[in-house]
Design a protein around this motif. Sequence first.
Motif, mmCIF file in Angstrom:
data_model
loop_
_atom_site.group_PDB
_atom_site.id
_atom_site.type_symbol
_atom_site.label_atom_id
_atom_site.label_comp_id
_atom_site.label_asym_id
_atom_site.label_seq_id
_atom_site.Cartn_x
_atom_site.Cartn_y
_atom_site.Cartn_z
ATOM 1 N N ASP A 426 0.842 -1.211 0.143
ATOM 2 C CA ASP A 426 0.158 0.002 0.116
ATOM 3 C C ASP A 426 0.768 1.330 -0.138
ATOM 4 N N ALA A 427 0.362 2.091 -0.870
ATOM 5 C CA ALA A 427 1.350 3.588 -0.922
ATOM 6 C C ALA A 427 0.199 4.494 -0.511
ATOM 7 N N HIS A 428 0.682 5.610 0.650
ATOM 8 C CA HIS A 428 -0.313 6.520 1.018
ATOM 9 C C HIS A 428 0.149 7.910 0.277
ATOM 10 N N ASN A 429 1.238 7.973 -0.295
ATOM 11 C CA ASN A 429 1.470 9.041 -0.941
ATOM 12 C C ASN A 429 2.758 8.966 -1.746
ATOM 13 N N LEU A 430 2.897 10.094 -2.741
ATOM 14 C CA LEU A 430 3.781 9.835 -4.041
ATOM 15 C C LEU A 430 5.444 9.255 -3.439
ATOM 16 N N ASP A 431 5.696 9.808 -2.467
ATOM 17 C CA ASP A 431 6.961 9.295 -1.905
ATOM 18 C C ASP A 431 7.154 7.692 -1.710
ATOM 19 N N GLU A 432 6.078 7.124 -0.899
ATOM 20 C CA GLU A 432 5.967 5.718 -0.786
ATOM 21 C C GLU A 432 5.819 5.009 -2.003
ATOM 22 N N PHE A 443 2.358 -5.793 -6.589
ATOM 23 C CA PHE A 443 1.350 -5.078 -7.019
ATOM 24 C C PHE A 443 1.641 -3.767 -6.092
ATOM 25 N N ILE A 444 1.166 -2.383 -6.304
ATOM 26 C CA ILE A 444 0.804 -1.318 -5.429
ATOM 27 C C ILE A 444 -0.622 -0.825 -5.287
ATOM 28 N N ARG A 445 -1.040 -0.801 -4.259
ATOM 29 C CA ARG A 445 -2.312 -0.516 -4.066
ATOM 30 C C ARG A 445 -2.188 0.988 -3.788
ATOM 31 N N ALA A 446 -2.921 2.001 -4.376
ATOM 32 C CA ALA A 446 -3.041 3.450 -4.021
ATOM 33 C C ALA A 446 -4.300 3.944 -4.465
ATOM 34 N N MET A 447 -4.433 5.305 -4.060
ATOM 35 C CA MET A 447 -5.766 5.876 -4.339
ATOM 36 C C MET A 447 -5.466 6.871 -5.564
ATOM 37 N N TRP A 448 -6.625 7.092 -6.337
ATOM 38 C CA TRP A 448 -6.484 7.991 -7.596
ATOM 39 C C TRP A 448 -7.688 8.703 -7.666
ATOM 40 N N CYS A 449 -7.458 10.062 -8.269
ATOM 41 C CA CYS A 449 -8.399 11.236 -8.215
ATOM 42 C C CYS A 449 -9.124 10.836 -9.313
ATOM 43 N N GLY A 450 -8.920 10.030 -10.416
ATOM 44 C CA GLY A 450 -9.642 9.784 -11.584
ATOM 45 C C GLY A 450 -8.977 10.638 -12.975
ATOM 46 N N ASP A 451 -7.900 11.428 -12.645
ATOM 47 C CA ASP A 451 -7.360 12.276 -13.694
ATOM 48 C C ASP A 451 -6.450 11.510 -14.453
ATOM 49 N N CYS A 468 -6.095 -2.110 -12.628
ATOM 50 C CA CYS A 468 -7.362 -2.066 -12.597
ATOM 51 C C CYS A 468 -7.958 -1.538 -11.479
ATOM 52 N N ILE A 469 -9.213 -0.940 -11.732
ATOM 53 C CA ILE A 469 -10.005 -0.478 -10.330
ATOM 54 C C ILE A 469 -10.760 -1.586 -9.791
ATOM 55 N N PRO A 470 -10.161 -2.229 -8.828
ATOM 56 C CA PRO A 470 -10.910 -3.468 -8.199
ATOM 57 C C PRO A 470 -12.194 -3.260 -7.890
ATOM 58 N N PHE A 471 -13.028 -4.530 -7.851
ATOM 59 C CA PHE A 471 -14.463 -4.308 -7.427
ATOM 60 C C PHE A 471 -14.372 -4.109 -5.877
ATOM 61 N N GLU A 472 -13.499 -4.762 -5.277
ATOM 62 C CA GLU A 472 -13.403 -4.835 -3.761
ATOM 63 C C GLU A 472 -12.370 -3.427 -3.405
ATOM 64 N N GLN A 473 -13.326 -2.546 -3.254
ATOM 65 C CA GLN A 473 -12.545 -1.312 -2.898
ATOM 66 C C GLN A 473 -12.287 -0.907 -1.335
ATOM 67 N N GLU A 474 -10.979 -0.563 -1.086
ATOM 68 C CA GLU A 474 -10.695 -0.190 0.337
ATOM 69 C C GLU A 474 -10.226 1.311 0.118
ATOM 70 N N GLU A 475 -10.515 2.002 1.126
ATOM 71 C CA GLU A 475 -10.061 3.446 1.370
ATOM 72 C C GLU A 475 -8.714 3.412 2.089
ATOM 73 N N ILE A 476 -7.541 3.427 1.159
ATOM 74 C CA ILE A 476 -6.201 3.579 2.089
ATOM 75 C C ILE A 476 -5.890 4.891 2.596
ATOM 76 N N ALA A 487 -9.763 11.602 -3.575
ATOM 77 C CA ALA A 487 -9.554 10.260 -4.479
ATOM 78 C C ALA A 487 -11.073 9.728 -4.559
ATOM 79 N N LYS A 488 -11.146 9.357 -5.868
ATOM 80 C CA LYS A 488 -12.319 8.641 -6.257
ATOM 81 C C LYS A 488 -12.187 6.982 -6.275
ATOM 82 N N HIS A 489 -11.145 6.551 -6.516
ATOM 83 C CA HIS A 489 -11.115 5.071 -6.494
ATOM 84 C C HIS A 489 -9.430 4.632 -5.850
ATOM 85 N N MET A 490 -9.690 3.285 -5.399
ATOM 86 C CA MET A 490 -8.450 2.643 -4.885
ATOM 87 C C MET A 490 -8.046 1.710 -6.451
#
Length: 497
Positions: A426-432, A443-451, A468-476, A487-490
């Motif tokens: 899981d990455a919480h920011n750009l540095d991570e 795999f890296i799971r990270a949030m995305w604004c959609g842009d 992909c935008i997984p069906f099983e969403q989590e709010e990292i 963010a709109k999606h994980m």
Amino acid sequence: MKKLCCFVRKVGIGVKAPVFMAKEKLVKSITSMDEDFAKWYTDVCIKAELIDYASVKGCMIIRPYGYAIWELIQSQMDARFKATGHENVYMPLFIPESLLQKEKDHVEGFAPEVAWVTHGGSEELEERLCVRPTSETLFCDHFKNIVHSYRDLPKLYNQWCSVVRWEKTTRPFLRSREFLWQEGHTLHATAEEAKAETERMHKIYADFAEEVLAMPVVMGKKTEKERFAGAEATYTIEALMHDGKALQSGTSHYFGDGFSKAFDVTFTDKENKMVHPFQTSWGTTTRLIGAVIMTHGDDSGLVLPPAIAPIQVVIVPIASHKEGVLDKSREVCEALKNICRVKLDDSEQSPGWKFAEYEMKGVPLRLELGPRDIENNCCVIARRDNGEKVTVSLDELETKIPELLKAVQDGLYNKALAHRSEATFDAHNLDEMVDIAKNKDGFIRAMWCGDRECEDKLKELTGVTSRCIPFEQEEISDKCVCCGKPAKHMLYWGKAY
């Protein structure tokens, strides 16, 4: 090959691990995964006799053992298609350029990879012919001729064929200029029906990957940037290979009525109105064989899930020159033919050579039978996935073999699932994100604004793409990993084949 083995075995209840020079030589001929994963992969494809190189650059010869794996994939997948009402058809290999040009987005998406036929014999053709990269245009042209009323719908078609895409960089099974695949094409009266079909086939792919290939996958939707040319939505199953790279292993596309409008496909609905139908397509390829190699293989070669193993059990006679050993081995082989795909290797090669050969080819179970085993009415069975050996009564083989095959199938899936879990970060920011992409594989799971701008920037900075935008969403977190906006999606991100 000369008999080079120095073979040691205590036959019967106590079994000692075999030591033999032939196996050692064979294993050394495969580059270690850790040394060079790409070379290891190619070594396995060649030395396990899956493929050979063709005289046409970028193409491969699929050898009998490799094709047998594809046949098992094909037959089991085809059965699932037919169980959901799909019928097999076949379309021409060639597509007229004028037909291809009718769908602009589609053409632009495939333009760099299209191969063209310009001459027939010695004469130049009046119109160039595209060598099929995919068949949406052909199916649309056909649907236009056979669909007239809502009573003609749905059309649930599938095609098994080869396609050509002029790839610049090729690798056996994963990316070649000609490859085998199946492509489903369906037509529906309503958008809701077409969307349901897209999701249904996506789920069939995921179930097949996990239940047959023993390969865990992430189910999700592609971003607009990554979706199929001409599609309104693309769904994918993403698998994680042993080296931490992602492999897109099957996609399902919802086209809306865009293709129908471009090709003037219409029908009369229940209100007697002339309307356009809604379309889907979905496909998987021989890259599934590459996925199996890179998910389950090891430094000794292939490790095949029993469901797609051409040989599920190989019988290796021990001291076959002694009286009764070959006769008993043949008897056991005949008895097992009703419950598994079995082979008796009664060749003159040494047992040690055979052990190495069938490990290389990924055979799930090896059954060893020698004089003392016969005397004790038992045999020794070795598992390819973990090397474990068990002594089994010959009277119990018909129940024990299916149990062991299931154990291997389940064991491979659980091992791959554990690897994916360990290699998902899981990455919480750009540095991570930058740090993980640089120093870890997976795999890296990270949030995305959609842009799109952030998606492009992450690829530029880290080398990863959105998987992909997984069906099983989590709010990292509640912020985009790239720009810090809401963010709109994980998303799952990763380096990919």
